[in-house]
Design a protein around this motif. Structure first.
Motif, PDB file in Angstrom:
ATOM      1  N   MET A  64       0.830  -1.187   0.000  1.00 17.62           N
ATOM      2  CA  MET A  64       0.000   0.000   0.000  1.00 17.62           C
ATOM      3  C   MET A  64       0.874   1.249   0.000  1.00 17.62           C
ATOM      4  N   THR A  65       2.093   1.102  -0.286  1.00 24.04           N
ATOM      5  CA  THR A  65       3.005   2.229  -0.310  1.00 24.04           C
ATOM      6  C   THR A  65       2.573   3.216  -1.378  1.00 24.04           C
ATOM      7  N   GLY A  66       2.446   4.477  -0.996  1.00 21.27           N
ATOM      8  CA  GLY A  66       2.089   5.517  -1.943  1.00 21.27           C
ATOM      9  C   GLY A  66       0.613   5.550  -2.306  1.00 21.27           C
ATOM     10  N   ALA A  67      -0.202   4.697  -1.691  1.00 27.31           N
ATOM     11  CA  ALA A  67      -1.623   4.671  -2.023  1.00 27.31           C
ATOM     12  C   ALA A  67      -2.292   5.957  -1.562  1.00 27.31           C
ATOM     13  N   ARG A  68      -3.248   6.395  -2.309  1.00 26.76           N
ATOM     14  CA  ARG A  68      -3.995   7.602  -1.955  1.00 26.76           C
ATOM     15  C   ARG A  68      -5.343   7.212  -1.369  1.00 26.76           C
ATOM     16  N   LEU A  69      -5.788   7.982  -0.427  1.00 32.58           N
ATOM     17  CA  LEU A  69      -7.091   7.759   0.186  1.00 32.58           C
ATOM     18  C   LEU A  69      -8.146   8.507  -0.603  1.00 32.58           C
ATOM     19  N   PRO A  70      -9.391   8.087  -0.484  1.00 38.00           N
ATOM     20  CA  PRO A  70     -10.439   8.816  -1.196  1.00 38.00           C
ATOM     21  C   PRO A  70     -10.546  10.237  -0.679  1.00 38.00           C
ATOM     22  N   ARG A  72      -6.081  17.127   1.966  1.00 35.54           N
ATOM     23  CA  ARG A  72      -5.088  17.677   1.032  1.00 35.54           C
ATOM     24  C   ARG A  72      -4.695  16.671  -0.046  1.00 35.54           C
ATOM     25  N   ASN A  73      -5.362  15.515  -0.029  1.00 36.65           N
ATOM     26  CA  ASN A  73      -5.208  14.479  -1.049  1.00 36.65           C
ATOM     27  C   ASN A  73      -3.750  14.057  -1.244  1.00 36.65           C
ATOM     28  N   ARG A  74      -3.060  13.855  -0.135  1.00 36.12           N
ATOM     29  CA  ARG A  74      -1.677  13.401  -0.195  1.00 36.12           C
ATOM     30  C   ARG A  74      -1.622  11.909   0.148  1.00 36.12           C
ATOM     31  N   SER A  75      -0.592  11.251  -0.322  1.00 41.56           N
ATOM     32  CA  SER A  75      -0.407   9.839   0.015  1.00 41.56           C
ATOM     33  C   SER A  75       0.025   9.740   1.480  1.00 41.56           C
ATOM     34  N   VAL A  76      -0.068   8.538   1.999  1.00 41.41           N
ATOM     35  CA  VAL A  76       0.370   8.313   3.374  1.00 41.41           C
ATOM     36  C   VAL A  76       1.878   8.568   3.478  1.00 41.41           C
ATOM     37  N   ASN A  77       2.621   8.201   2.435  1.00 48.31           N
ATOM     38  CA  ASN A  77       4.067   8.473   2.424  1.00 48.31           C
ATOM     39  C   ASN A  77       4.339   9.967   2.522  1.00 48.31           C
ATOM     40  N   GLU A  78       3.610  10.753   1.723  1.00 49.92           N
ATOM     41  CA  GLU A  78       3.793  12.208   1.745  1.00 49.92           C
ATOM     42  C   GLU A  78       3.428  12.776   3.110  1.00 49.92           C
ATOM     43  N   ALA A  79       2.323  12.297   3.667  1.00 51.75           N
ATOM     44  CA  ALA A  79       1.892  12.778   4.979  1.00 51.75           C
ATOM     45  C   ALA A  79       2.941  12.471   6.043  1.00 51.75           C
ATOM     46  N   ALA A  80       3.504  11.266   5.999  1.00 50.61           N
ATOM     47  CA  ALA A  80       4.535  10.890   6.969  1.00 50.61           C
ATOM     48  C   ALA A  80       5.734  11.827   6.864  1.00 50.61           C
ATOM     49  N   ASP A  81       6.143  12.120   5.634  1.00 53.39           N
ATOM     50  CA  ASP A  81       7.276  13.037   5.438  1.00 53.39           C
ATOM     51  C   ASP A  81       6.966  14.431   5.972  1.00 53.39           C
ATOM     52  N   ILE A  82       5.796  14.942   5.643  1.00 57.30           N
ATOM     53  CA  ILE A  82       5.401  16.295   6.057  1.00 57.30           C
ATOM     54  C   ILE A  82       5.289  16.393   7.578  1.00 57.30           C
ATOM     55  N   LEU A  83       4.711  15.362   8.186  1.00 56.26           N
ATOM     56  CA  LEU A  83       4.507  15.376   9.636  1.00 56.26           C
ATOM     57  C   LEU A  83       5.750  14.937  10.410  1.00 56.26           C
ATOM     58  N   GLY A  84       6.744  14.411   9.699  1.00 59.47           N
ATOM     59  CA  GLY A  84       7.973  13.984  10.355  1.00 59.47           C
ATOM     60  C   GLY A  84       7.807  12.762  11.234  1.00 59.47           C
ATOM     61  N   ILE A  85       6.971  11.826  10.763  1.00 60.99           N
ATOM     62  CA  ILE A  85       6.730  10.599  11.525  1.00 60.99           C
ATOM     63  C   ILE A  85       7.032   9.397  10.640  1.00 60.99           C
ATOM     64  N   PRO A  86       7.297   8.234  11.244  1.00 70.24           N
ATOM     65  CA  PRO A  86       7.540   7.036  10.445  1.00 70.24           C
ATOM     66  C   PRO A  86       6.298   6.642   9.637  1.00 70.24           C
ATOM     67  N   SER A 134      -8.055  13.488  18.306  1.00 66.50           N
ATOM     68  CA  SER A 134      -6.779  13.959  18.856  1.00 66.50           C
ATOM     69  C   SER A 134      -6.027  14.735  17.775  1.00 66.50           C
ATOM     70  N   ARG A 135      -5.113  15.575  18.219  1.00 64.66           N
ATOM     71  CA  ARG A 135      -4.348  16.387  17.268  1.00 64.66           C
ATOM     72  C   ARG A 135      -3.601  15.532  16.237  1.00 64.66           C
ATOM     73  N   PRO A 136      -2.896  14.471  16.654  1.00 63.66           N
ATOM     74  CA  PRO A 136      -2.206  13.640  15.655  1.00 63.66           C
ATOM     75  C   PRO A 136      -3.156  13.029  14.619  1.00 63.66           C
ATOM     76  N   HIS A 137      -4.352  12.641  15.067  1.00 68.30           N
ATOM     77  CA  HIS A 137      -5.322  12.075  14.129  1.00 68.30           C
ATOM     78  C   HIS A 137      -5.872  13.139  13.176  1.00 68.30           C
ATOM     79  N   ARG A 138      -6.159  14.314  13.696  1.00 64.78           N
ATOM     80  CA  ARG A 138      -6.615  15.412  12.818  1.00 64.78           C
ATOM     81  C   ARG A 138      -5.551  15.754  11.786  1.00 64.78           C
ATOM     82  N   GLU A 139      -4.297  15.837  12.228  1.00 61.58           N
ATOM     83  CA  GLU A 139      -3.217  16.214  11.318  1.00 61.58           C
ATOM     84  C   GLU A 139      -3.061  15.214  10.181  1.00 61.58           C
ATOM     85  N   VAL A 140      -3.090  13.926  10.503  1.00 62.53           N
ATOM     86  CA  VAL A 140      -2.883  12.925   9.458  1.00 62.53           C
ATOM     87  C   VAL A 140      -4.068  12.881   8.498  1.00 62.53           C
TER      88      VAL A 140
END
Length: 93
Positions: free
Chosen positions: A1-7, A53-67, A40-46
């Motif tokens: 599911m790497t790079g998959a986009r959510l609806p 913002r229609n970003r992939s989970v990979n992009e979100a992880a990079d932006i948020l600085g989380i694994p 919670s704030r972490p859940h809202r942010e992700v």
């Protein structure tokens, strides 16, 4: 599911002919906004990064600085929590 986009979640109201439908859509948007604010704030942010913002989970992880695994987990649990909150408020998902 790497790079998959959510609806994508669309939070704007289409142009309806009747005032009742517009009022119903505005009410629905307010309920969704309140439900999001209850997370919670972490859940809202992700969710903001992935769904709104229609970003992939990979992009979100990079932006948020989380694994990546953390981002995937947060998306899963945030969507589950959001669904529960919305159902409690009478909004079907």
């Amino acid at each position: 599911m790497t790079g998959a986009r959510l609806p994508r979640v669309v939070l704007y109201a289409p142009k309806y002919g009747g005032t009742a439908r517009r009022s119903e859509e505005v009410l629905r948007r307010v309920i969704v906004a309140e439900a999001l604010s209850s997370l919670s704030r972490p859940h809202r942010e992700v969710l903001t990064e992935t769904v709104m913002r229609n970003r992939s989970v990979n992009e979100a992880a990079d932006i948020l600085g989380i694994p990546l695994g953390t981002a995937k987990s947060r998306v899963y649990y945030a969507l589950r929590a959001l669904r529960i909150v919305l159902e409690e408020r009478g909004v079907s998902t």
